[in-house]
Enzyme design. Structure first.
Site, PDB file in Angstrom:
ATOM      1  N   THR A 192     -39.583   7.433   5.424  1.00 54.98           N
ATOM      2  CA  THR A 192     -40.002   8.842   5.395  1.00 54.98           C
ATOM      3  C   THR A 192     -41.524   8.855   5.385  1.00 54.98           C
ATOM      4  O   THR A 192     -42.142   7.951   4.813  1.00 54.98           O
ATOM      5  CB  THR A 192     -39.460   9.504   4.113  1.00 54.98           C
ATOM      6  N   ARG A 220     -25.839  16.785   5.839  1.00 54.51           N
ATOM      7  CA  ARG A 220     -26.541  16.610   4.556  1.00 54.51           C
ATOM      8  C   ARG A 220     -28.026  16.933   4.708  1.00 54.51           C
ATOM      9  O   ARG A 220     -28.657  16.527   5.676  1.00 54.51           O
ATOM     10  CB  ARG A 220     -26.374  15.174   4.075  1.00 54.51           C
ATOM     11  N   VAL A 221     -28.597  17.662   3.766  1.00 56.74           N
ATOM     12  CA  VAL A 221     -30.037  17.921   3.748  1.00 56.74           C
ATOM     13  C   VAL A 221     -30.612  17.292   2.489  1.00 56.74           C
ATOM     14  O   VAL A 221     -30.028  17.417   1.408  1.00 56.74           O
ATOM     15  CB  VAL A 221     -30.319  19.444   3.769  1.00 56.74           C
ATOM     16  N   ASP A 223     -34.277  16.109   0.067  1.00 54.60           N
ATOM     17  CA  ASP A 223     -35.316  16.786  -0.729  1.00 54.60           C
ATOM     18  C   ASP A 223     -36.521  17.228   0.100  1.00 54.60           C
ATOM     19  O   ASP A 223     -37.241  18.154  -0.292  1.00 54.60           O
ATOM     20  CB  ASP A 223     -35.817  15.844  -1.827  1.00 54.60           C
ATOM     21  N   THR A 243     -40.940  10.538  -1.564  1.00 55.42           N
ATOM     22  CA  THR A 243     -40.024   9.742  -0.753  1.00 55.42           C
ATOM     23  C   THR A 243     -39.092   9.006  -1.692  1.00 55.42           C
ATOM     24  O   THR A 243     -39.510   8.534  -2.749  1.00 55.42           O
ATOM     25  CB  THR A 243     -40.765   8.742   0.152  1.00 55.42           C
ATOM     26  N   GLY A 244     -37.832   8.918  -1.312  1.00 57.58           N
ATOM     27  CA  GLY A 244     -36.870   8.231  -2.169  1.00 57.58           C
ATOM     28  C   GLY A 244     -35.496   8.846  -2.027  1.00 57.58           C
ATOM     29  O   GLY A 244     -35.216   9.531  -1.038  1.00 57.58           O
ATOM     30  N   GLY A 246     -33.153  11.340  -2.099  1.00 62.29           N
ATOM     31  CA  GLY A 246     -33.398  12.777  -2.117  1.00 62.29           C
ATOM     32  C   GLY A 246     -32.602  13.584  -3.115  1.00 62.29           C
ATOM     33  O   GLY A 246     -33.107  14.565  -3.672  1.00 62.29           O
TER      34      GLY A 246
HETATM   35  N1  ASP Z   1     -36.167  11.491   0.569  1.00 60.93           N
HETATM   36  C1  ASP Z   1     -35.528  11.285   1.833  1.00 60.93           C
HETATM   37  C2  ASP Z   1     -34.166  11.950   1.814  1.00 60.93           C
HETATM   38  O1  ASP Z   1     -33.477  11.865   0.826  1.00 60.93           O
HETATM   39  C3  ASP Z   1     -35.343   9.840   2.195  1.00 60.93           C
HETATM   40  C4  ASP Z   1     -36.501   8.906   1.910  1.00 60.93           C
HETATM   41  O2  ASP Z   1     -37.562   9.338   1.474  1.00 60.93           O
HETATM   42  O3  ASP Z   1     -36.354   7.687   2.147  1.00 60.93           O
HETATM   43  O4  ASP Z   1     -33.791  12.519   2.807  1.00 60.93           O
END
Ligand code: ASP
Length: 324
Positions: A192, A220-221, A223, A243-244, A246
């Site tokens: 991301t 799916r949506v 964060d 990022t992470g 979500g």
């Molecule tokens: N945060 C993003 C999501 O959950 C994915 C990511 O940052 O790796 O869509």
């Protein structure tokens, strides 16, 4: 879960500089910019020297785009949009061109942008034919009365507002496709992208763009397009891009929580960010990180995963690029 906010020497220097700057509560930089290219369980053994150099080069080029805009007196909004557009066009990252695949083998991209001066924001979610979702998000912010648009409606709005539409095959990269295959065996592609910036007018902006999580259920949506979860900017506190994983960032309203700790509790940026990323999220297993800049021009990068692609620069000449 491991907690490693600052692994590189330049970060240690940077953190001590931050502490004394915050004590004075004064402007320490008239402009500052930070970027991320995703957080996750990456370790040095997973990457060849060439791959590390390639990621660092792309992060550096993106960083330089932001620096040039801000140094020339441009707006933080332009800086974050242009930096994220560059990273969306780079297939290395999980955004735009390099977006990961859903469980039905398609691409559903999310992006958001926010301007801290007036708390205006725009976002798109679940789009599969917009070349640069971050620019579509900006159009939603500036050319519509809405904040978040999804799917076909978002694509139609984007095309009517001069945003480039592409065939869905544009998002096919071998790397993302292989990531989907590996995801079926529990590996995944990180990447991301996000950017936060303070400009010399004192305005903060944040932008984030993603393909979401590899092998996510279609529909799916995450964060990223949820204002206050993965993206937030407020001139009275800070700008955040996350990022992470979500679902955790949505449930813990991570980006707004950091801002709220500063606004209501008077915490400094680093204390507020670490409270959320290194304590709250760690306690519940919410893996990931954030990049942040506050209204004084302090930059803070915090992640509880093994790594986060990241870079930052400030008016004072502090600068760094890191992965692990
Ligand atoms: N945060 C993003 C999501 O959950 C994915 C990511 O940052 O790796 O869509």
């Amino acid at each position: 879960m491991k907690s490693k906010t600052f692994l590189l020497p330049f970060f240690l220097v940077f953190v001590s500089a931050l502490s004394c700057q915050m004590a004075n509560n004064q402007k320490v930089n008239n402009w500052a910019v930070a970027i991320h290219g995703g957080a996750g369980a990456m370790i040095p053994d997973d990457y060849s020297q060439e791959e590390v150099a390639e990621y660092e080069a792309e992060l550096t080029t993106a960083l330089n785009i932001g620096i040039t805009i801000l140094k020339d007196g441009g707006s933080s909004l332009d800086a974050v949009e242009q930096v994220v557009r560059y990273l969306e066009d780079c297939p290395l990252f999980n955004a735009g061109r390099g977006a990961v695949f859903t469980n039905d083998g398609k691409n559903e991209l999310d992006a958001a942008i926010m301007f801290g001066k007036d708390l205006t924001a725009g976002a798109v979610a679940g789009v599969g034919d917009i070349k640069n979702p971050i620019s579509a998000a900006r159009r939603v912010m500036e050319n519509s009365p809405h904040v978040l648009m999804v799917g076909k409606g978002a694509s139609l709005f984007a095309s009517q507002n001069g945003i480039e539409i592409v065939d869905s095959s544009y998002f096919y990269t071998e790397k993302s496709y292989q990531a989907l295959q590996r995801a079926l065996e529990r590996a995944k592609k990180m990447g991301t992208v996000g950017c936060v910036a303070l400009d010399i007018e004192g305005n903060l902006s944040a932008a984030t763009s993603t393909g979401g999580m590899t092998n996510k259920r279609y529909g799916r949506v995450g964060d990223v397009p949820i204002i206050g979860a993965g993206t937030y900017a407020n001139n009275s506190t800070c700008a955040i891009s996350a990022t992470g994983h979500g679902e955790f960032f949505i449930r813990y309203t991570v980006a707004h929580d950091i801002s709220a700790l500063m606004e209501y509790k008077g915490l400094s940026l680093d204390m507020a960010a670490d409270e959320v990323v290194q304590r709250k999220l760690v306690e519940v297993g919410g893996e990931g990180g954030i990049i942040a800049v506050d209204k004084w021009g302090n930059v803070h990068l915090s992640f509880n995963s093994l790594g986060m692609f990241r870079a930052f620069a400030t008016e004072n000449g502090e600068r760094g690029v890191g992965i692990f």
